[in-house]
Design a protein around this motif. Structure first.
Motif, mmCIF file in Angstrom:
data_model
loop_
_atom_site.group_PDB
_atom_site.id
_atom_site.type_symbol
_atom_site.label_atom_id
_atom_site.label_comp_id
_atom_site.label_asym_id
_atom_site.label_seq_id
_atom_site.Cartn_x
_atom_site.Cartn_y
_atom_site.Cartn_z
ATOM 1 N N UNK A 4 0.828 -1.185 0.000
ATOM 2 C CA UNK A 4 0.000 0.000 0.000
ATOM 3 C C UNK A 4 0.868 1.241 0.000
ATOM 4 N N UNK A 5 0.384 2.287 -0.662
ATOM 5 C CA UNK A 5 1.110 3.550 -0.690
ATOM 6 C C UNK A 5 1.154 4.180 0.687
ATOM 7 N N UNK A 6 2.071 5.118 0.854
ATOM 8 C CA UNK A 6 2.307 5.700 2.177
ATOM 9 C C UNK A 6 1.504 6.979 2.370
ATOM 10 N N UNK A 7 0.167 6.881 2.423
ATOM 11 C CA UNK A 7 -0.656 8.040 2.741
ATOM 12 C C UNK A 7 -0.312 8.548 4.142
ATOM 13 N N UNK A 8 -0.114 9.844 4.265
ATOM 14 C CA UNK A 8 0.138 10.402 5.589
ATOM 15 C C UNK A 8 -1.119 10.279 6.435
ATOM 16 N N UNK A 9 -1.012 9.765 7.630
ATOM 17 C CA UNK A 9 -2.193 9.562 8.468
ATOM 18 C C UNK A 9 -2.981 10.856 8.651
ATOM 19 N N UNK A 10 -4.265 10.816 8.302
ATOM 20 C CA UNK A 10 -5.168 11.946 8.529
ATOM 21 C C UNK A 10 -4.981 13.106 7.582
ATOM 22 N N UNK A 11 -4.046 13.016 6.635
ATOM 23 C CA UNK A 11 -3.725 14.176 5.809
ATOM 24 C C UNK A 11 -4.884 14.592 4.910
ATOM 25 N N UNK A 33 8.304 1.820 -6.278
ATOM 26 C CA UNK A 33 9.407 2.452 -6.980
ATOM 27 C C UNK A 33 8.956 3.621 -7.828
ATOM 28 N N UNK A 34 7.805 3.465 -8.490
ATOM 29 C CA UNK A 34 7.296 4.532 -9.360
ATOM 30 C C UNK A 34 6.983 5.788 -8.559
ATOM 31 N N UNK A 35 6.402 5.641 -7.378
ATOM 32 C CA UNK A 35 6.066 6.804 -6.554
ATOM 33 C C UNK A 35 7.316 7.637 -6.256
ATOM 34 N N UNK A 36 8.374 6.969 -5.878
ATOM 35 C CA UNK A 36 9.609 7.688 -5.571
ATOM 36 C C UNK A 36 10.209 8.344 -6.796
ATOM 37 N N UNK A 52 1.158 6.258 -20.836
ATOM 38 C CA UNK A 52 1.048 4.809 -20.772
ATOM 39 C C UNK A 52 -0.253 4.346 -21.386
ATOM 40 N N UNK A 53 -0.358 3.049 -21.559
ATOM 41 C CA UNK A 53 -1.548 2.467 -22.173
ATOM 42 C C UNK A 53 -2.782 2.739 -21.329
ATOM 43 N N UNK A 54 -3.925 2.699 -21.970
ATOM 44 C CA UNK A 54 -5.177 2.862 -21.243
ATOM 45 C C UNK A 54 -5.339 1.800 -20.183
ATOM 46 N N UNK A 55 -5.770 2.214 -18.995
ATOM 47 C CA UNK A 55 -5.996 1.258 -17.917
ATOM 48 C C UNK A 55 -4.766 0.889 -17.139
ATOM 49 N N UNK A 56 -3.597 1.506 -17.457
ATOM 50 C CA UNK A 56 -2.364 1.124 -16.789
ATOM 51 C C UNK A 56 -2.246 1.742 -15.398
ATOM 52 N N UNK A 57 -3.144 2.672 -15.070
ATOM 53 C CA UNK A 57 -3.162 3.211 -13.712
ATOM 54 C C UNK A 57 -2.542 4.577 -13.563
ATOM 55 N N UNK A 58 -2.599 5.386 -14.620
ATOM 56 C CA UNK A 58 -1.962 6.712 -14.559
ATOM 57 C C UNK A 58 -2.677 7.625 -13.563
ATOM 58 N N UNK A 59 -4.016 7.639 -13.603
ATOM 59 C CA UNK A 59 -4.773 8.510 -12.706
ATOM 60 C C UNK A 59 -4.553 8.124 -11.247
ATOM 61 N N UNK A 60 -4.629 6.834 -10.976
ATOM 62 C CA UNK A 60 -4.471 6.375 -9.597
ATOM 63 C C UNK A 60 -3.066 6.692 -9.084
ATOM 64 N N UNK A 61 -2.081 6.535 -9.941
ATOM 65 C CA UNK A 61 -0.709 6.833 -9.557
ATOM 66 C C UNK A 61 -0.525 8.332 -9.302
ATOM 67 N N UNK A 62 -1.133 9.152 -10.157
ATOM 68 C CA UNK A 62 -1.006 10.606 -9.999
ATOM 69 C C UNK A 62 -1.651 11.076 -8.699
#
Length: 827
Positions: A4-11, A33-36, A52-62
């Motif tokens: 899981x990504x490192x969401x700051x608690x409560x941010x 690795x991509x996040x960093x 990237x290709x459609x559905x590869x997760x660009x929005x979620x990553x952003x």
């Protein structure tokens, strides 16, 4: 690494951090690795575009990057969702609304927006820019020029094209590596694609678990879907109504199957077809046509091939470079990393989509495109065939290797066409010659048989004669069918004589003479072989080709050797070696030097034999020739009474075998038996003699004498009963891996193969390995140059022999047998 990504608690709920980022309903999996990397890029550049290709997760990553940068953006992180905007003029107003800028009367929205952002320090995410890319380009350029503390993170299926833009191509999720496959379920869970599938599967079917019975199907699903996150999520949603095994079996019809997206998602994210439709509809008519025609390529392809295959209609070859570059920018064609020349590929989902579009397109376009594709690779094979015994052979083998899948696709296309007999025969013969160093002799034997059986390939042509000759060679190398091989050579010779093809006739005579003595040592057979060999040499000398003369002399030398006329054999071998040295034919030279050394060993000229072997070994040889040469070098040391010096070449002889050629395995195993006998390990030697017996191949006279002498010695040392027990023990050593494992680890105990594997052929083991790697029947067919029906027929026989009824069972069998060791890793 999945996680899981490192969401700051409560941010996200803390008013200190202004933003409009949505709270996600599902966990963020993988991409550590991509996040960093993206955050590092944003520290250096003020505009980063995720492509990237459609559905590869660009929005979620952003949005995940945005959530992690809340504390670094004192004026907030703001997401402008542009997917629903169809009018480019509404892009700036949409962004203004997101950051809370109200329109001012008598002023352009862009001016008001820029004024408001001029002193702000924030991160602005422009999501889904590809359909309004010009407007996004203008907006981004203006912000970069006037708002010095605003950073932009865009997502788009193509670059914005702004000065200062840094691109980050978002890859598919990592697929299982060989180590993860071999490591079991816990190891598989660390794979990003598998982790995402399991996470989403549990959401839809709470009882789902990654278990031994389901892991093979899960791996196959992830591979078939290219690791594309949205496709994996749509597949997982189907577990509400299908088992994972049923889901995997139905993915050949993925566009009909994967339609279960969340109703709250964008329409184009609710089905796999809608996802690809969105990208396809944004293309120009010419780009669509090129993409459709590129779908005929299997695996990767280069620009030259694309120019010949995809140019049609209003698109000429000169435009293909720009078209392919545009499709790469729009993430529909992938540029392969590395290599000295550019190669491209389509993700399997895109390829299937484009192939359907091609089939549904203009009448005749699909047939014409596939004809051009076949012509390109038939021409490649024909060119390569002229170089496979020349100094530049290695470069041509690399070219054939790169287009291996395309050559197979071309073969199967030609096999279904009328009036393609000679082309099919030529392609099959060239691919067989290529296969000799690839460990795929059985595979290409099947291609040769299919070509010879084609209705349009029955005429007595030179192509048929060459294919008959190649088939006979394949039969001999595969370790059986020597009498059938002779029949094929006789048929080939009859055709060549009828066509008045002296060069081809001479080559057939050479092969036939050697084949006869390897299957029949009767006086009449020896006389026949000697006559054919003499005719081959005479005919070759009349043609004046040094290479052909060298080949004929090598064949006559082999006939002399089997007849135990070693002086004559050495004389022919020495002349052939000089001819090959003069022409630079290193492959021919290496073969003849190795054979010459065998004859010199028989004459006890061990120094000459060692010198010739040491000349042959540095040459870039094919695997079987290396094995023979190293085995002969070991034999030289053994006959000198120096088993310690023989050990390493004897073992290396076995290790060097990379093909399914049984004669090399048999020879290497025999010399290892002789080594262990001389080294004082009679038990191991007896077992290895048993392995040689089990291979059932006829040995050369010198090898037969050495074997019989050593067996007699071992029977005296061990006693008849223990010697026979050792022979029986060795009959369990039926594969290269078993023999090598036995002699390098535990001599005292043979590790039996897993139940169900022992009776599988090399070809069937190859299919088991591919199944375990997650390939579908269709993908296996493309890789092995066979039809889907043939794959399924093989799998039926494998199931009958092994007792494994499901793909998961076959995967377990492969893991137990170590068939996945050293296999290609996932993406």
């Amino acid at each position: 690494m999945a996680g899981h990504g490192s969401l700051l608690p409560g941010s996200l709920d803390d008013p200190v951090f202004p933003h409009n980022l949505p709270r996600q309903a599902t966990s963020f999996v993988g991409r550590a690795g991509a996040l960093g990397e993206i955050r590092d890029l944003l520290a250096e550049a003020r505009l980063v575009t995720l492509t990237g290709a459609g559905g590869v997760g660009k929005t979620r990553l952003a949005t995940q990057v945005g959530s992690e940068m809340l504390t670094e953006s004192c004026d907030g992180v703001w997401l402008a969702e542009l997917a629903a905007i169809t009018d480019p003029g509404l892009v700036a107003p949409a962004v203004a609304a997101v950051v809370g800028v109200e329109e001012a009367p008598d002023r352009l929205v862009l001016e008001t927006l820029l004024e408001a952002l001029r002193k702000k320090e924030l991160l602005l995410i422009l999501d889904n820019c590809e359909h309004v890319v010009s407007a996004c380009m203008s907006l981004a350029d203006a912000i970069l020029r006037t708002c010095g503390k605003v950073r932009l993170l865009a997502t788009s299926r193509q670059p914005l094209g702004v000065a200062g833009e840094h691109l980050y191509r978002v890859p598919s999720l990592a697929l299982p590596t060989a180590d993860q496959l071999a490591g079991g379920r816990e190891s598989l869970r660390t794979c990003e694609a598998v982790s995402l599938f399991v996470d989403r599967a549990v959401a839809h079917q709470p009882t789902f678990r990654l278990e031994e019975s389901s892991e093979a199907a899960v791996v196959s699903i992830c591979r078939q879907l290219d690791g594309i996150p949205l496709a994996i999520e749509l597949a997982a949603a189907r577990l509400r109504s299908l088992t994972v095994t049923d889901l995997e079996r139905r993915l050949d019809d993925r566009f009909r199957l994967l339609t279960g997206g969340y109703p709250s998602a964008l329409p184009r994210q609710q089905t796999l077809r809608a996802l690809v439709d969105w990208s396809y509809d944004l293309l120009s008519d010419s780009e669509r046509g090129v993409l459709r025609r590129l779908s005929t390529f299997a695996g990767t392809f280069d620009l030259a091939a694309a120019e010949e295959v995809a140019a049609a209609g209003d698109v000429d070859a000169a435009e293909i470079l720009d078209m392919v570059a545009s499709l790469v920018d729009k993430s529909l064609v992938q540029l392969e990393p590395g290599g000295s020349s550019s190669r491209y590929r389509l993700l399997d989902t895109v390829r299937q989509y484009a192939a359907r579009r091609l089939a549904e397109g203009e009448p005749g376009d699909e047939q014409a495109t596939r004809d051009r594709h076949a012509a390109v690779f038939l021409r490649l094979a024909d060119s390569a065939s002229q170089h496979l015994n020349k100094p530049d052979e290695a470069a041509w083998r690399d070219r054939l290797e790169a287009d291996n899948a395309n050559l197979g696709t071309s073969f199967h296309h030609l096999a279904g066409q009328p009036a393609s007999g000679d082309d099919l025969l030529t392609l099959a013969e060239t691919l067989y010659r290529f296969s000799i160093t690839r460990g795929a002799i059985h595979e290409h034997l099947g291609l040769l048989r299919a070509a010879l059986d084609h209705p349009d390939a029955q005429q007595p042509t030179a192509a048929r004669a060459r294919a008959l000759l190649a088939t006979s060679s394949a039969l001999v190398r595969a370790g059986g069918g020597r009498r059938e091989a002779r029949e094929l050579q006789h048929a080939s010779l009859k055709i060549a004589r009828g066509l008045d093809e002296p060069g081809l006739t001479a080559r057939i005579l050479s092969n036939l003479s050697a084949s006869i003595v390897m299957t029949d040592d009767s006086p009449s057979a020896m006389a026949e072989a000697s006559g054919l060999a003499e005719e081959a040499v005479t005919l070759s000398r009349s043609l004046g080709s040094p290479d052909d003369v060298g080949g004929a002399l090598r064949a006559r030398s082999a006939v002399h050797s089997f007849a135990e006329r070693y002086e004559e054999a050495c004389r022919d071998g020495l002349e052939a070696a000089e001819l090959f040295r003069a022409t630079g034919n290193e492959k021919g030279l290496a073969w003849v030097l190795n054979n010459l050394a065998c004859d010199e060993i028989a004459l006890d000229r061990l120094d000459d034999a060692q010198r010739h072997l040491e000349e042959a070994l540095p040459i870039e040889l094919d695997a079987s020739n290396i094995a023979f040469a190293l085995g002969n070098l070991a034999l030289v040391h053994l006959l000198r009474g120096d088993p310690a010096a023989a050990r390493e070449p004897a073992l290396e002889s076995l290790r060097s075998i990379q093909t399914d050629e049984k004669s090399a395995l048999c020879s290497s195993t025999l010399y290892l038996a002789l080594y262990y006998s001389a080294a004082g390990d009679p038990g191991t030697a007896a077992a290895l003699h048993g392995a040689v017996d089990g291979m059932g191949l006829q040995l050369e006279p010198l090898d037969r004498r050495l074997r019989e002498k050593d067996r007699h010695h071992l029977a005296l040392v061990l006693g008849t009963e223990d010697f026979e027990r050792g022979l029986d023990h060795g009959h369990s050593l039926i594969t290269l891996k078993q023999v090598l494992g036995y002699v390098t680890t535990n001599h005292s105990q043979i590790s039996p193969e897993p139940p169900g594997l022992a009776w599988l052929s090399a070809r069937e083991r190859q299919l088991v390995t591919l199944v375990a790697q997650g390939l579908t029947d269709a993908q296996i067919a493309a890789q092995l140059y066979i039809s889907v029906r043939t794959v399924r027929s093989h799998l039926d026989r494998i199931r009958d022999k092994s007792g494994c009824r499901r793909r998961a069972d076959l995967t377990r069998l492969a893991l137990q047998a170590g068939l996945l060791e050293g296999s290609a890793s996932g993406q």
